[in-house]
Design a protein around this motif. Structure first.
Motif, PDB file in Angstrom:
ATOM      1  N   GLY A  16     -70.745  91.512  30.506  1.00  0.00           N
ATOM      2  CA  GLY A  16     -70.528  90.071  30.378  1.00  0.00           C
ATOM      3  C   GLY A  16     -71.809  89.319  30.164  1.00  0.00           C
ATOM      4  N   VAL A  17     -72.802  89.950  29.557  1.00  0.00           N
ATOM      5  CA  VAL A  17     -74.098  89.297  29.385  1.00  0.00           C
ATOM      6  C   VAL A  17     -74.390  89.178  27.912  1.00  0.00           C
ATOM      7  N   GLY A  18     -74.559  87.955  27.447  1.00  0.00           N
ATOM      8  CA  GLY A  18     -74.891  87.779  26.042  1.00  0.00           C
ATOM      9  C   GLY A  18     -76.379  87.828  25.844  1.00  0.00           C
ATOM     10  N   VAL A  19     -76.936  89.027  25.739  1.00  0.00           N
ATOM     11  CA  VAL A  19     -78.376  89.173  25.564  1.00  0.00           C
ATOM     12  C   VAL A  19     -78.625  90.040  24.354  1.00  0.00           C
ATOM     13  N   ALA A  20     -79.448  89.567  23.433  1.00  0.00           N
ATOM     14  CA  ALA A  20     -79.804  90.397  22.295  1.00  0.00           C
ATOM     15  C   ALA A  20     -81.297  90.392  22.136  1.00  0.00           C
ATOM     16  N   ASN A  56     -63.296  79.437  44.036  1.00  0.00           N
ATOM     17  CA  ASN A  56     -63.639  79.213  45.448  1.00  0.00           C
ATOM     18  C   ASN A  56     -64.721  80.192  45.920  1.00  0.00           C
ATOM     19  N   GLY A  57     -65.682  80.442  45.034  1.00  0.00           N
ATOM     20  CA  GLY A  57     -66.820  81.281  45.383  1.00  0.00           C
ATOM     21  C   GLY A  57     -66.646  82.757  45.141  1.00  0.00           C
ATOM     22  N   THR A  58     -65.438  83.208  44.798  1.00  0.00           N
ATOM     23  CA  THR A  58     -65.185  84.620  44.556  1.00  0.00           C
ATOM     24  C   THR A  58     -65.105  84.884  43.056  1.00  0.00           C
ATOM     25  N   ARG A  59     -65.876  85.850  42.594  1.00  0.00           N
ATOM     26  CA  ARG A  59     -65.946  86.134  41.168  1.00  0.00           C
ATOM     27  C   ARG A  59     -64.647  86.741  40.670  1.00  0.00           C
ATOM     28  N   LEU A  60     -64.141  86.226  39.551  1.00  0.00           N
ATOM     29  CA  LEU A  60     -62.943  86.753  38.911  1.00  0.00           C
ATOM     30  C   LEU A  60     -63.353  87.773  37.861  1.00  0.00           C
ATOM     31  N   THR A  61     -62.629  88.896  37.814  1.00  0.00           N
ATOM     32  CA  THR A  61     -62.956  89.943  36.858  1.00  0.00           C
ATOM     33  C   THR A  61     -61.713  90.407  36.116  1.00  0.00           C
ATOM     34  N   ALA A  62     -61.971  91.076  34.989  1.00  0.00           N
ATOM     35  CA  ALA A  62     -60.877  91.664  34.216  1.00  0.00           C
ATOM     36  C   ALA A  62     -60.378  92.917  34.931  1.00  0.00           C
ATOM     37  N   PRO A  63     -59.135  93.329  34.701  1.00  0.00           N
ATOM     38  CA  PRO A  63     -58.583  94.515  35.365  1.00  0.00           C
ATOM     39  C   PRO A  63     -59.442  95.762  35.120  1.00  0.00           C
ATOM     40  N   GLY A  64     -59.839  96.418  36.203  1.00  0.00           N
ATOM     41  CA  GLY A  64     -60.588  97.660  36.096  1.00  0.00           C
ATOM     42  C   GLY A  64     -61.985  97.515  35.546  1.00  0.00           C
ATOM     43  N   ALA A  65     -62.521  96.309  35.541  1.00  0.00           N
ATOM     44  CA  ALA A  65     -63.855  96.096  34.981  1.00  0.00           C
ATOM     45  C   ALA A  65     -64.643  95.124  35.846  1.00  0.00           C
ATOM     46  N   ASP A  66     -65.943  95.086  35.595  1.00  0.00           N
ATOM     47  CA  ASP A  66     -66.808  94.162  36.332  1.00  0.00           C
ATOM     48  C   ASP A  66     -67.246  93.019  35.426  1.00  0.00           C
ATOM     49  N   THR A  67     -66.359  92.620  34.533  1.00  0.00           N
ATOM     50  CA  THR A  67     -66.637  91.546  33.579  1.00  0.00           C
ATOM     51  C   THR A  67     -65.715  90.363  33.834  1.00  0.00           C
ATOM     52  N   ALA A  68     -66.068  89.238  33.258  1.00  0.00           N
ATOM     53  CA  ALA A  68     -65.189  88.069  33.346  1.00  0.00           C
ATOM     54  C   ALA A  68     -63.897  88.351  32.593  1.00  0.00           C
ATOM     55  N   PRO A  69     -62.777  87.786  33.030  1.00  0.00           N
ATOM     56  CA  PRO A  69     -61.522  87.947  32.276  1.00  0.00           C
ATOM     57  C   PRO A  69     -61.652  87.256  30.924  1.00  0.00           C
ATOM     58  N   MET A  70     -61.471  88.016  29.847  1.00  0.00           N
ATOM     59  CA  MET A  70     -61.793  87.503  28.519  1.00  0.00           C
ATOM     60  C   MET A  70     -60.581  87.085  27.698  1.00  0.00           C
ATOM     61  N   THR A  71     -59.379  87.256  28.228  1.00  0.00           N
ATOM     62  CA  THR A  71     -58.185  86.808  27.518  1.00  0.00           C
ATOM     63  C   THR A  71     -57.422  85.849  28.418  1.00  0.00           C
ATOM     64  N   PRO A  72     -56.579  85.002  27.843  1.00  0.00           N
ATOM     65  CA  PRO A  72     -55.775  84.094  28.664  1.00  0.00           C
ATOM     66  C   PRO A  72     -54.928  84.843  29.691  1.00  0.00           C
ATOM     67  N   GLU A  73     -54.379  85.983  29.295  1.00  0.00           N
ATOM     68  CA  GLU A  73     -53.534  86.752  30.203  1.00  0.00           C
ATOM     69  C   GLU A  73     -54.352  87.270  31.384  1.00  0.00           C
ATOM     70  N   GLN A  74     -55.518  87.824  31.103  1.00  0.00           N
ATOM     71  CA  GLN A  74     -56.387  88.314  32.165  1.00  0.00           C
ATOM     72  C   GLN A  74     -56.827  87.179  33.081  1.00  0.00           C
ATOM     73  N   PHE A  75     -57.178  86.057  32.474  1.00  0.00           N
ATOM     74  CA  PHE A  75     -57.660  84.921  33.249  1.00  0.00           C
ATOM     75  C   PHE A  75     -56.566  84.363  34.149  1.00  0.00           C
ATOM     76  N   ASN A  76     -55.390  84.096  33.587  1.00  0.00           N
ATOM     77  CA  ASN A  76     -54.308  83.517  34.383  1.00  0.00           C
ATOM     78  C   ASN A  76     -53.880  84.461  35.508  1.00  0.00           C
ATOM     79  N   SER A  77     -53.861  85.753  35.216  1.00  0.00           N
ATOM     80  CA  SER A  77     -53.493  86.733  36.237  1.00  0.00           C
ATOM     81  C   SER A  77     -54.509  86.736  37.369  1.00  0.00           C
ATOM     82  N   ALA A  78     -55.796  86.703  37.024  1.00  0.00           N
ATOM     83  CA  ALA A  78     -56.851  86.717  38.038  1.00  0.00           C
ATOM     84  C   ALA A  78     -56.791  85.460  38.902  1.00  0.00           C
ATOM     85  N   VAL A  79     -56.552  84.307  38.280  1.00  0.00           N
ATOM     86  CA  VAL A  79     -56.461  83.054  39.027  1.00  0.00           C
ATOM     87  C   VAL A  79     -55.248  83.075  39.948  1.00  0.00           C
TER      88      VAL A  79
END
Length: 282
Positions: free
Chosen positions: A49-53, A251-274
């Motif tokens: 989840g890091v945009g570094v080039a 509320n201070g707790t990081r949300l992640t995508a299923p089975g990953a240590d990244t931010a939820p990158m799709t609406p479905e992943q995001f809404n589910s995590a929330v």
């Protein structure tokens, strides 16, 4: 007017920009071949989840160097945008201030993964705010300016312009951030296009409240919120449990995508995590 925007400095910057673009044009074909061949190391931490080039091409620094931008910003007069609170106005909250929950969003304006997040999931984030699930709090970093070779100032300059938009209204801030991250406007992170005020003002014409807004344009040109951008960047750097961008916390707790240590990158992943977080599920 800030030191970085004096007539002499701007004329010198334009001349350096012309010279640098000429050098870049000569190197462009070779650079692209090297990218394909792997001779340039390009690190895009999508999995983290890091945009570094990193595009280590050698040659001279960018037209407006990172060091010059920061030095001038530190010498400018501090101005706090409207619609901000906290130390030096670095707390940016949008939505119902009485909302029980807070969704924190951490981004860098040059980050390509942040742009992808905005393009795919941005509307879902805003819908949750409008539906009253949470209020939004934004913390913007500028680490890409220092982690791309040559160092640049696009993240900081775009953040300063966002401060000018925030001074107009929270809606202008949201719409301008969306426009900057859009597929049509967001540059390759190795191209420091957001360092150019004219580029930022041009994109702002796509935002209703900023189109033809002379006060906004003057604030961008004068670098009114440059020092505020540095303060916001410092706040980002001190944030806990933020490994890269985008990072999303509820509320201070990081949300992640299923089975990953990244931010939820799709609406479905995001809404589910929330929904899981609000329901108290792990």
């Amino acid at each position: 007017m800030s030191n970085r925007n004096s007539k002499a400095n701007k004329a010198a910057a334009r001349e350096r920009l012309r010279e640098e673009r000429a050098r870049q044009a000569k190197r462009e074909k070779l650079r692209r071949r090297l990218i394909v061949g792997g001779s340039i190391v390009a690190v895009l931490g999508l999995a983290a989840g890091v945009g570094v080039a990193v595009a280590n091409m050698g040659g001279s620094d960018s037209a407006v160097s990172h060091e010059d931008w920061v030095s001038a910003a530190k010498k400018s007069k501090f101005a706090q945008p409207a619609n901000t609170t906290g130390d030096k106005g670095t707390v940016v909250v949008v939505g119902d201030k009485k909302a029980k929950n807070t969704l924190e969003v951490y981004e860098d304006m040059r980050c390509p993964v942040c742009a992808a997040f905005e393009q795919t999931t941005g509307e879902a984030v805003l819908k949750g705010m409008k539906d009253g699930k949470y209020k939004l709090q934004f913390t913007m970093g500028t680490f890409l300016d220092e982690n791309i070779t040559p160092k640049g100032s696009g993240s900081k300059n775009a953040l300063s312009a966002l401060g000018a938009a925030l001074n107009v209204s929270p809606d202008a801030f949201l719409e301008y951030k969306k426009a900057l991250f859009s597929a049509d406007n967001h540059p390759d992170e190795r191209e420091d296009e957001f360092a150019e005020d004219a580029k930022l003002i041009k994109i702002a014409q796509q935002v209703k409240e900023l189109k033809g807004n002379k006060d906004f344009e003057k604030a961008v040109g004068d670098g009114t919120y440059d020092q505020w951008a540095l303060a916001m960047s410092d706040r980002f750097n001190s944030a806990k449990d933020v490994k890269g961008t985008p990072t999303v916390k509820l509320n201070g707790t990081r949300l992640t995508a299923p089975g990953a240590d990244t931010a939820p990158m799709t609406p479905e992943q995001f809404n589910s995590a929330v929904d899981k977080a609000l329901a108290g599920k792990s």
